[in-house]
Design a protein around this motif. Structure first.
Motif, PDB file in Angstrom:
ATOM      1  N   VAL A 158      37.936   4.406  30.627  1.00 24.89           N
ATOM      2  CA  VAL A 158      38.416   4.023  32.172  1.00 24.89           C
ATOM      3  C   VAL A 158      39.398   3.262  32.200  1.00 24.89           C
ATOM      4  N   LYS A 159      39.402   2.084  31.464  1.00 19.13           N
ATOM      5  CA  LYS A 159      40.695   1.190  31.568  1.00 19.13           C
ATOM      6  C   LYS A 159      41.836   1.965  31.190  1.00 19.13           C
ATOM      7  N   LEU A 160      41.773   2.814  30.194  1.00 18.56           N
ATOM      8  CA  LEU A 160      42.944   3.472  29.662  1.00 18.56           C
ATOM      9  C   LEU A 160      43.527   4.557  30.676  1.00 18.56           C
ATOM     10  N   THR A 161      42.638   4.773  31.594  1.00 26.87           N
ATOM     11  CA  THR A 161      43.303   5.823  32.654  1.00 26.87           C
ATOM     12  C   THR A 161      43.996   4.954  33.565  1.00 26.87           C
ATOM     13  N   LYS A 162      43.930   3.583  33.711  1.00 27.32           N
ATOM     14  CA  LYS A 162      44.589   2.909  34.795  1.00 27.32           C
ATOM     15  C   LYS A 162      44.011   3.330  36.231  1.00 27.32           C
ATOM     16  N   TRP A 163      42.943   3.939  36.442  1.00 30.20           N
ATOM     17  CA  TRP A 163      42.390   4.330  37.368  1.00 30.20           C
ATOM     18  C   TRP A 163      42.153   2.967  38.525  1.00 30.20           C
ATOM     19  N   GLN A 164      42.369   3.325  39.679  1.00 35.47           N
ATOM     20  CA  GLN A 164      42.232   2.313  40.823  1.00 35.47           C
ATOM     21  C   GLN A 164      40.932   2.741  41.839  1.00 35.47           C
ATOM     22  N   PRO A 165      40.352   1.723  42.186  1.00 35.59           N
ATOM     23  CA  PRO A 165      39.113   2.284  42.766  1.00 35.59           C
ATOM     24  C   PRO A 165      39.361   2.959  44.091  1.00 35.59           C
ATOM     25  N   ASN A 166      40.600   3.057  44.704  1.00 32.41           N
ATOM     26  CA  ASN A 166      40.778   3.798  45.990  1.00 32.41           C
ATOM     27  C   ASN A 166      41.146   5.317  45.593  1.00 32.41           C
ATOM     28  N   ARG A 167      41.142   5.582  44.451  1.00 30.22           N
ATOM     29  CA  ARG A 167      41.442   7.006  43.796  1.00 30.22           C
ATOM     30  C   ARG A 167      40.062   7.623  43.566  1.00 30.22           C
ATOM     31  N   PRO A 168      39.908   9.158  43.838  1.00 25.70           N
ATOM     32  CA  PRO A 168      38.655   9.566  43.466  1.00 25.70           C
ATOM     33  C   PRO A 168      38.446   9.778  41.895  1.00 25.70           C
ATOM     34  N   PHE A 169      37.338   9.737  41.325  1.00 28.89           N
ATOM     35  CA  PHE A 169      37.206   9.741  39.925  1.00 28.89           C
ATOM     36  C   PHE A 169      35.824  11.018  39.642  1.00 28.89           C
ATOM     37  N   HIS A 170      36.085  11.744  38.531  1.00 31.53           N
ATOM     38  CA  HIS A 170      35.118  12.651  38.359  1.00 31.53           C
ATOM     39  C   HIS A 170      35.024  12.817  36.640  1.00 31.53           C
ATOM     40  N   ASP A 171      33.667  12.808  36.382  1.00 32.88           N
ATOM     41  CA  ASP A 171      33.421  13.130  35.018  1.00 32.88           C
ATOM     42  C   ASP A 171      32.619  14.622  34.945  1.00 32.88           C
TER      43      ASP A 171
END
Length: 382
Positions: free
Chosen positions: A183-196
């Motif tokens: 998750v950290k490697l994706t640089k995802w931010q919590p205001n963006r949608p996320f899907h597995d």
């Protein structure tokens, strides 16, 4: 206040992420293969165990010295002030490992270190008889590398990947520490949608939610050093209150996981509920190729089947082709896929923006990264 030399151990390939976490806690550190080294007090021990998402465990360095004979190992171990760490009734099992050293017999090294510590404690506590070892647990490790001895005490207990929320799992669950690293490697931010789309028992979405709301991953579990006499209750209380204050429970999240197996969806929901995130993550039974969304600038992060078992390879290769086609429809999204299959890019139909070598247990894998465009700066929610 006494400071300790601490080691946060990690899986190979994610040391830099663990070092980043140590620095975020406010400690200067050095990085070596499989470890992050830093100085800290008793509060640092508590905070490290509560907050390090990508480390395996936190150890105190008690002694370091060269030794090529059993006499040297015994005398230098005995010379250490073990009474500063171990109370009179301490239970202190000794584990060991040896690599490229003259003292290659691990069992002998363990026995000698155990005897040396016992002799030191008997002198320090004026005991003539054998130590009872009925008190708190202090797990000691003697590690020899190229004739250099490293003596450590484990402050963690069960590894840091044991978050305490996993009530069920599938055949090959992803370690929570690796999931957090991904998750950290994706640089995802919590205001963006996320899907597995291959969520299994829900580990990746749950770790994303913990990161998204800045919840300390060790908040709901205990650690072996909590029972140590010199690790006061107030230290742990202070660290936990700090973690509670830093959590952002009001952060809205759009995280969802899916899997073709309805049993895994049930397990995912149970695990998310156990983590206190049941209302924040949506799980659904569906095929990965049925992914559809009206949202933009999201992140897909997944650990699909690798096709390592005989008979699975062709099925998995078709799956990689199919998801490559399915994901083309959503060109604002970023895609991160972990697999050991050497022909993944060819099957997926697109060369990755970047690859990163990682180990999923003992399996050498690559994280294939397909970066989408950045969301507009004025876009607060997607």
């Amino acid at each position: 206040m006494k400071t300790f030399k601490l080691i946060a151990t990690t899986a190979m390939g994610i040391e830099a992420l663990a070092a980043e976490e140590v620095r975020e806690l406010g400690y200067t550190c050095e990085v070596e293969n499989g470890k992050v080294i830093y100085q800290g007090d008793r509060l640092a021990i508590a905070r490290s165990n509560l907050w390090l998402r990508t480390a395996d465990r936190v150890k105190i360095v008690v002694g370091e010295f060269p030794a090529t004979t059993f006499d040297e190992l015994f005398e230098q171990t005995k010379a250490i002030n073990w009474e500063e760490y171990l109370p009179e009734d301490a239970e202190f099992p000794v584990q060991g490992k040896s690599l490229k050293s003259k003292l290659f017999s691990v069992s002998d090294c363990q026995a000698i270190v155990k005897k040396a510590i016992a002799e030191r404690l008997k002198q320090a506590y004026n005991k003539s008889s054998w130590l009872e070892e009925t008190g708190a647990l202090f797990k000691i490790e003697v590690a020899l590398l190229k004739d250099k001895v490293l003596l450590t005490i484990d402050t963690t207990g069960p590894g840091l990947h044991k978050r305490g929320y996993r009530v069920g799992q599938g055949e090959a669950p992803l370690k929570e520490t690796l999931a957090a690293a991904l998750v950290k490697l994706t640089k995802w931010q919590p205001n963006r949608p996320f899907h597995d789309p291959f969520c299994g028992s829900g580990t990746i979405p749950i770790e994303a939610a913990l990161i998204g709301q800045n919840i300390a991953p060790g908040f709901n579990r205990d650690f072996v050093s909590e029972a140590w006499p010199w690790m006061d209750e107030q230290i742990w209380e202070q660290a936990r209150l700090e973690a509670e204050d830093l959590a952002n429970y009001d952060q809205p999240l759009h995280i969802f996981g899916s899997d073709i197996d309805h049993n895994m969806i049930k397990i995912s929901e149970q695990n998310a509920f156990e983590a206190g995130l049941g209302d924040l993550i949506s799980f659904k039974q569906m095929q990965a190729t049925d992914f559809s969304t009206k949202l933009d600038y999201g992140v897909v992060l997944t650990n699909p089947p690798y096709g390592e078992r005989i008979g699975d390879k062709k099925i998995v290769e078709k799956l990689y082709r199919d998801i490559g086609k399915a994901y083309k429809r959503y060109d604002t999204w970023s895609y991160y896929i972990l697999t050991s299959h050497p022909e993944f890019e060819k099957l997926y139909g697109k060369q990755a923006t970047k690859k990163r070598k990682l180990f999923n247990g003992f399996i050498r894998t690559d994280l294939y990264q397909y970066w989408g465009p950045r969301p507009p700066r004025n876009q607060k929610n997607v």
